[in-house]
Scaffold this active site. Structure first.
Site, PDB file in Angstrom:
ATOM      1  CB  CYS A   1      94.278  48.637  40.316  1.00  0.00           C
ATOM      2  SG  CYS A   1      93.221  50.210  39.826  1.00  0.00           S
TER       3      CYS A   1
ATOM      4  CB  CYS B   1      87.784  51.773  37.552  1.00  0.00           C
ATOM      5  SG  CYS B   1      88.291  51.790  35.888  1.00  0.00           S
TER       6      CYS B   1
ATOM      7  CB  CYS C   1      95.038  54.404  34.713  1.00  0.00           C
ATOM      8  SG  CYS C   1      94.572  52.698  33.952  1.00  0.00           S
TER       9      CYS C   1
ATOM     10  CE1 TYR D   1      82.053  45.394   8.597  1.00  0.00           C
ATOM     11  CE2 TYR D   1      83.032  43.747   7.430  1.00  0.00           C
ATOM     12  CZ  TYR D   1      81.739  44.259   7.944  1.00  0.00           C
ATOM     13  OH  TYR D   1      80.554  43.323   7.812  1.00  0.00           O
TER      14      TYR D   1
ATOM     15  CB  CYS E   1      87.178  42.855  18.460  1.00  0.00           C
ATOM     16  SG  CYS E   1      85.504  43.220  17.754  1.00  0.00           S
TER      17      CYS E   1
END
Ligand code: SAH
Length: 465
Positions: free
Chosen positions: A76, A82, A166, A323, A417
């Site tokens: 990339c 980025c 991307c 949630y 997460c």
């Protein structure tokens, strides 16, 4: 122990990554910890300290003394500028190994439970093809050499770095952006300037429903819905976008505030519906420009299937989905449950959840707008057989963990997460009599440091087994 000294060079073997993707290692002599950008686990580097704290420092690689076998070509052009992907420079296999280990390590260190001994740890489920997996992308629009450009903001600045493509975004985005840029340049449409707060076009948002290929394009404009004279200049863009048959929805979002928040509050549909429809399994979801939706639909299905398996439903159970966001997991589970109660603090998401229940003719799911920690058993919701939680990064509120212990469900499914807060909460729950049975990491965010985990705990009253 000696302090880290600024501008001094240290020799470091990289052994881990931070959440931000910095390599972590200890100086060979002093054993002090250094964080080194652009390194891979296994690298031996000479690094110069740029910022020194008492027991650790941030350093820059001066030379790569021994390269990790995990290194790969990032592939990339803007990887170093980025910051969107942090792990593009290491092989996908090594990314997965690290993510799995990170979950096991933190459960042992913080949770006090050893994988393979105290609970079953399943190998991480990666993607067969970890490319072009995201269904949502937001591109700032800027000016370079007097031309409209799209890309991303440079680190710690709001200068737009022009980017053609991307590799984690949908393949069609590049040509859609090209169409938009060409239009902006041909018609000399004023592009938003953050400093002066002038100009019209601020951001391009593109969302894709992977199940159908339907695409939504949304332009964020620096004006009001009533300022038609200002955005009339964009009138011809709809016809250009319609040439791409997959673009089913084109929307203007109005945001004339001086703010870093991308989306404004009002919207106008230029053509098509105000939403596109994505399916996860058999359940359809309306996605509007501002809707929250998991960004990797392929792995979302994998994650939800595991959560559903862990919930062990037979059709009779009362399930709490805490949630719940726009009700994705609730609705996914509803076909196998007696009744699902979704709890979510964000009012708009609760409205989306109710609408999603309606469009799927699901009548055994109820959605409540509340903080999960404010729920009282038997008052706000009937006592649950199964509780599922999917909290944000900071994990479950301590008060909620008390409620969960009091509710004493047969099964608790924890979707996380953030492995660190998962481990912290698992410790509290095991002290309250829950037993961690099985842990399944799922790679939702290839090339980045993100790790998603689903864990099954049995409740204090559950029969062993
Ligand atoms: N389960 C959903 C969304 C999970 S994201 C899905 O899979 O799509 C976490 C959600 O928790 C967000 O929607 C956020 O708005 C919500 N949230 C954050 N704090 C909360 C709290 N204290 N009580 C209830 N919901 C909360």
């Amino acid at each position: 122990m000696a302090d880290i000294i600024k501008n001094k060079n240290y020799t470091v073997r990289i052994t881990d990554y931070t959440d931000e993707g910095l390599g972590v290692g200890k100086d060979e002599e002093s054993f002090l910890t250094l964080f080194v950008k652009d390194t891979a686990i296994g690298d031996k580097v000479e690094a110069k300290v740029l910022k020194a704290k008492k027991t650790y420092g941030y350093a820059k690689m001066i030379s790569l003394m021994e390269a990790s076998p995990d290194r790969k070509d990032p592939g990339c052009a803007v990887f170093d500028k980025c910051g969107g992907c942090q792990l593009r420079h290491i092989s996908y296999e090594a990314q997965l190994t690290w993510k799995e280990k990170r979950v096991a390590d933190v459960l042992e260190r913080v949770g006090g439970l050893k994988a393979g001994e105290d609970f079953k740890m399943l190998p991480i489920i990666g993607m067969e093809n970890p490319l072009r997996y995201r269904n949502k992308a937001q591109y700032p629009v800027g000016i370079k050499d007097r031309k409209a450009v799209t890309g991303f903001f440079a680190e710690r600045s709001h200068r737009v770095i022009p980017t053609e493509d991307c590799l984690i975004e949908h393949a069609q985005n590049a040509s859609i952006l090209e169409t938009i840029r060409r239009y902006l340049n041909e018609r000399k449409v004023p592009v938003y300037d953050e400093e002066t707060h002038d100009g019209l076009v601020r951001h391009v948002l593109i969302r894709t429903a992977f199940s159908s290929g339907d695409i939504m394009v949304c332009l964020v404009l620096n004006c009001d819905e009533g300022d038609e004279r200002e955005f009339k200049i964009l009138d011809g863009l709809a016809d250009e976008l319609k040439k791409n048959e997959n673009i089913k929805s084109f929307v203007y979002n109005f945001n004339n505030k001086k703010t870093n928040v991308i989306m404004g509050r009002t919207e106008k549909t230029v053509f098509g519906d105000h939403f596109i429809t994505e399916y996860i399994g058999d359940v359809g979801f309306h996605i509007s420009p501002g809707s929250f939706f998991q960004v990797n639909p392929v792995q979302t299905k994998v994650l939800y299937e595991k959560a559903c398996e862990y919930a062990g439903l037979t059709g009779k159970e009362t399930v709490w989905d805490l949630y719940c966001g726009i009700g994705t997991i609730s609705l996914f589970l509803s076909g196998k449950a007696g009744h699902v109660y979704g709890v979510e603090v964000y009012g708009q998401a609760v409205e989306n959840a109710k609408e999603n229940a309606k469009i799927n003719n699901i009548d055994n799911a109820t959605f409540i707008c509340s903080k999960a920690e404010d729920i009282r058993i038997g008052k706000d919701l009937p006592a649950p057989d199964v509780i599922l939680v999917d909290p944000p990064r900071k994990g479950c509120d301590a008060k909620l963990l008390e409620t969960i212990a009091e509710a004493s469900p047969r099964r608790l499914v924890y979707v996380s997460c953030n492995p660190a807060t998962l481990a912290r909460d698992v410790k509290v729950l095991t002290e309250a009599g829950f037993v961690l049975k099985e842990v399944q990491p799922v790679d939702m965010f290839p090339e980045t440091t993100g790790v998603e985990t689903v864990a099954l705990l049995s409740g204090p009253q559950a029969t062993p087994g």
